[in-house]
Design an enzyme around this catalytic site. Structure first.
Site, PDB file in Angstrom:
ATOM      1  N   CYS A 111      48.627  40.946  31.637  1.00 48.79           N
ATOM      2  CA  CYS A 111      48.207  39.436  31.148  1.00 48.79           C
ATOM      3  C   CYS A 111      48.181  39.086  29.716  1.00 48.79           C
ATOM      4  CB  CYS A 111      46.783  39.186  31.923  1.00 48.79           C
ATOM      5  SG  CYS A 111      46.631  39.608  33.353  1.00 48.79           S
ATOM      6  N   HIS A 256      43.492  33.159  28.558  1.00 51.06           N
ATOM      7  CA  HIS A 256      44.149  33.828  29.771  1.00 51.06           C
ATOM      8  C   HIS A 256      43.350  33.122  30.876  1.00 51.06           C
ATOM      9  CE1 HIS A 256      45.729  36.097  32.780  1.00 51.06           C
ATOM     10  NE2 HIS A 256      44.735  37.235  33.135  1.00 51.06           N
ATOM     11  N   ASN A 286      44.631  33.564  39.023  1.00 54.60           N
ATOM     12  CA  ASN A 286      45.289  34.411  37.867  1.00 54.60           C
ATOM     13  C   ASN A 286      46.844  34.643  37.851  1.00 54.60           C
ATOM     14  OD1 ASN A 286      45.894  36.283  36.008  1.00 54.60           O
ATOM     15  ND2 ASN A 286      43.926  37.562  36.415  1.00 54.60           N
TER      16      ASN A 286
HETATM   17  O1  UT7 Z   1      43.841  39.558  34.115  1.00 53.12           O
HETATM   18  C1  UT7 Z   1      42.844  40.477  34.201  1.00 53.12           C
HETATM   19  C2  UT7 Z   1      42.484  40.410  35.795  1.00 53.12           C
HETATM   20  N1  UT7 Z   1      40.864  40.797  35.880  1.00 53.12           N
HETATM   21  C3  UT7 Z   1      40.079  39.978  35.836  1.00 53.12           C
HETATM   22  O2  UT7 Z   1      39.936  39.287  34.992  1.00 53.12           O
HETATM   23  C4  UT7 Z   1      38.891  40.495  36.641  1.00 53.12           C
HETATM   24  C5  UT7 Z   1      37.583  40.466  36.134  1.00 53.12           C
HETATM   25  N2  UT7 Z   1      36.635  40.489  37.181  1.00 53.12           N
HETATM   26  C6  UT7 Z   1      35.885  39.374  37.804  1.00 53.12           C
HETATM   27  O3  UT7 Z   1      36.636  38.264  37.702  1.00 53.12           O
HETATM   28  C7  UT7 Z   1      34.809  39.834  38.672  1.00 53.12           C
HETATM   29  O4  UT7 Z   1      34.483  41.019  38.484  1.00 53.12           O
HETATM   30  C8  UT7 Z   1      35.239  39.539  40.166  1.00 53.12           C
HETATM   31  C9  UT7 Z   1      35.601  38.122  40.391  1.00 53.12           C
HETATM   32  C10 UT7 Z   1      36.577  40.179  40.655  1.00 53.12           C
HETATM   33  C11 UT7 Z   1      34.247  39.893  41.216  1.00 53.12           C
HETATM   34  O5  UT7 Z   1      32.822  39.127  40.809  1.00 53.12           O
HETATM   35  P1  UT7 Z   1      31.592  39.655  40.419  1.00 53.12           P
HETATM   36  O6  UT7 Z   1      30.691  38.967  40.128  1.00 53.12           O
HETATM   37  O7  UT7 Z   1      31.584  41.011  39.473  1.00 53.12           O
HETATM   38  O8  UT7 Z   1      31.333  40.408  41.906  1.00 53.12           O
HETATM   39  P2  UT7 Z   1      31.027  42.034  42.281  1.00 53.12           P
HETATM   40  O9  UT7 Z   1      32.294  42.759  42.322  1.00 53.12           O
HETATM   41  O10 UT7 Z   1      29.837  42.571  41.655  1.00 53.12           O
HETATM   42  O11 UT7 Z   1      30.545  41.712  43.908  1.00 53.12           O
HETATM   43  C12 UT7 Z   1      29.257  41.059  44.130  1.00 53.12           C
HETATM   44  C13 UT7 Z   1      29.293  41.040  45.670  1.00 53.12           C
HETATM   45  C14 UT7 Z   1      29.433  42.348  46.295  1.00 53.12           C
HETATM   46  O12 UT7 Z   1      28.573  42.575  47.477  1.00 53.12           O
HETATM   47  P3  UT7 Z   1      27.375  43.551  47.366  1.00 53.12           P
HETATM   48  O13 UT7 Z   1      27.731  44.819  47.042  1.00 53.12           O
HETATM   49  O14 UT7 Z   1      26.489  42.931  46.332  1.00 53.12           O
HETATM   50  O15 UT7 Z   1      26.675  43.336  48.675  1.00 53.12           O
HETATM   51  C15 UT7 Z   1      30.746  42.502  46.635  1.00 53.12           C
HETATM   52  O16 UT7 Z   1      31.118  43.041  47.879  1.00 53.12           O
HETATM   53  O17 UT7 Z   1      30.271  40.152  46.118  1.00 53.12           O
HETATM   54  C16 UT7 Z   1      30.878  40.935  47.263  1.00 53.12           C
HETATM   55  N3  UT7 Z   1      32.382  40.270  47.008  1.00 53.12           N
HETATM   56  C17 UT7 Z   1      32.641  39.208  47.765  1.00 53.12           C
HETATM   57  N4  UT7 Z   1      31.959  38.417  48.618  1.00 53.12           N
HETATM   58  C18 UT7 Z   1      32.814  37.524  49.118  1.00 53.12           C
HETATM   59  C19 UT7 Z   1      33.593  40.835  46.393  1.00 53.12           C
HETATM   60  N5  UT7 Z   1      34.558  40.086  46.601  1.00 53.12           N
HETATM   61  C20 UT7 Z   1      34.075  38.953  47.457  1.00 53.12           C
HETATM   62  C21 UT7 Z   1      34.643  37.996  48.091  1.00 53.12           C
HETATM   63  N6  UT7 Z   1      33.956  37.042  48.778  1.00 53.12           N
HETATM   64  N7  UT7 Z   1      35.998  37.712  47.846  1.00 53.12           N
END
Ligand code: UT7
Length: 333
Positions: A111, A256, A286
């Site tokens: 990215c 980004h 993204n």
């Molecule tokens: O270009 C570089 C590319 N990458 C990035 O910039 C990504 C950076 N990271 C992020 O943007 C975030 O970490 C995410 C959007 C990927 C995830 O958000 P988060 O606030 O860090 O969520 P998490 O991974 O801690 O998940 C929280 C909860 C989990 O459930 P439990 O374990 O609390 O029950 C996940 O299973 O949300 C759940 N979850 C979802 N729920 C509904 C994860 N993805 C989803 C989803 N829909 N799509």
């Protein structure tokens, strides 16, 4: 003489993938996606579209915007994380499709790729301009005059093709598209690129990768998020300092477009208000190396880049890599 962006273009696939569509495909909700990422929809390349065709269309639009023809271009640099094939480069396909007669190669910095590509092109153009006939040699006779042709820098991606359709945590994030910029010698020496900062930490490969031999992208989202905020803040500060500027001097911040919460956290830490920050990830998700040129092109089209503005661009991504640059936008003649 400075180096500046004199034309911008984009290519966006027609097919939209909305959060409502995703609700029917994986266990997720529009509310969760909007709250956790800010994304509402992204674009998906048609079967006959590739990083090469999207990149070609974006580059053609940038050429038109700059009032140039393919024959004017002296270098093509293509930033892509999703090349058409392992080799040859996506750049040579774009070179052929546009009918460019110049060197063409890919830059792979995920990215951060567009900023890496911009700096690469600017560096090569500066080096060439510095090779004045006769410099460093006893005789300049017989040497051709130094060329001062503009470059094309393209960021182009088809990320949806490497995302596991069953993985809700990554499927919601990524989209396809391309953005391109014409880089030319500036009219005034203090217009254009003022500084940059490039960085990488290869010990973090496993945070975001398509593992060797595998098909789908894997990401440790939380850790990428945490580190992204830190590296964008640090890298932006370094680039600003090199340009002799402070956050207050920035008229337009083009980060980004990965997650609006990352952008908000970065803005509050650097001290750049949201009115001076470009956010379009709600419509594209993204798009990796395409995200910064896409956002720059939209900002120009919206009248936010008319000339004289101090622009900070900053990207981060798989590698990890990061890259920032400060420019003073050159007014159109
Ligand atoms: O270009 C570089 C590319 N990458 C990035 O910039 C990504 C950076 N990271 C992020 O943007 C975030 O970490 C995410 C959007 C990927 C995830 O958000 P988060 O606030 O860090 O969520 P998490 O991974 O801690 O998940 C929280 C909860 C989990 O459930 P439990 O374990 O609390 O029950 C996940 O299973 O949300 C759940 N979850 C979802 N729920 C509904 C994860 N993805 C989803 C989803 N829909 N799509």
């Amino acid at each position: 003489m400075g180096l500046t962006i004199t034309g911008l273009g984009t290519a966006i696939p027609e097919q939209r993938l909305t959060n409502a569509d995703l609700e029917r495909m994986v266990d997720t909700s529009d509310a969760w996606i909007v709250e956790r990422t800010g994304i509402r929809e992204r674009r998906v390349a048609a079967p006959d579209e590739t990083s090469a065709t999207l990149g070609t269309d974006a580059a053609a639009a940038a050429l038109k915007d700059a009032g140039l023809t393919p024959g004017d271009i002296g270098l093509l640099v293509v930033a892509t994380t999703t090349p058409v094939q392992l080799f040859p480069s996506t750049a040579v396909r774009i070179q052929d499709a546009l009918g460019l007669r110049c060197g063409a190669f890919d830059v792979m910095a995920a990215c951060s790729g567009f900023v890496y590509g911009l700096v690469t092109a600017a560096g090569m153009m500066t080096a060439e301009a510095g090779l004045a006939p006769g410099r460093g040699s006893a005789s300049s006779e017989g040497r051709a005059p130094v060329e001062r042709r503009p470059s094309l820098v393209v960021g182009t991606e088809t990320l949806t093709r490497v995302v596991d359709p069953t993985d809700r945590s990554t499927r919601i994030l990524f989209g396809d598209g391309a953005g391109a910029a014409v880089v030319d010698h500036s009219v005034e020496p203090d217009w254009g690129l003022l500084s940059w900062d490039l960085g990488a930490d290869g010990s973090l490969v496993s945070l975001l990768e398509v593992p060797p031999g595998e098909r789908w992208l894997r990401m440790e989202g939380k850790e990428v998020f945490r580190r992204a905020v830190r590296v964008v803040v640090e890298s932006s500060s370094v680039a600003l300092e090199k340009a002799g500027m402070k956050p207050d001097d920035v008229d337009l911040f083009v980060p980004h477009q990965a997650n609006v919460r990352i952008i908000d956290a970065v803005c509050s830490r650097i001290g750049i208000p949201s009115e001076r920050t470009v956010v379009n990830l709600d419509r594209y998700g993204n798009t990796s190396a395409a995200s910064i040129p896409l956002a720059l092109a939209e900002a120009a089209e919206d009248g936010r880049l008319t000339g004289g503005e101090v622009v900070l661009i900053s990207g981060f991504g798989a590698g990890m890599t990061w890259a920032s640059a400060v420019m003073r936008w050159e007014p159109r003649p």
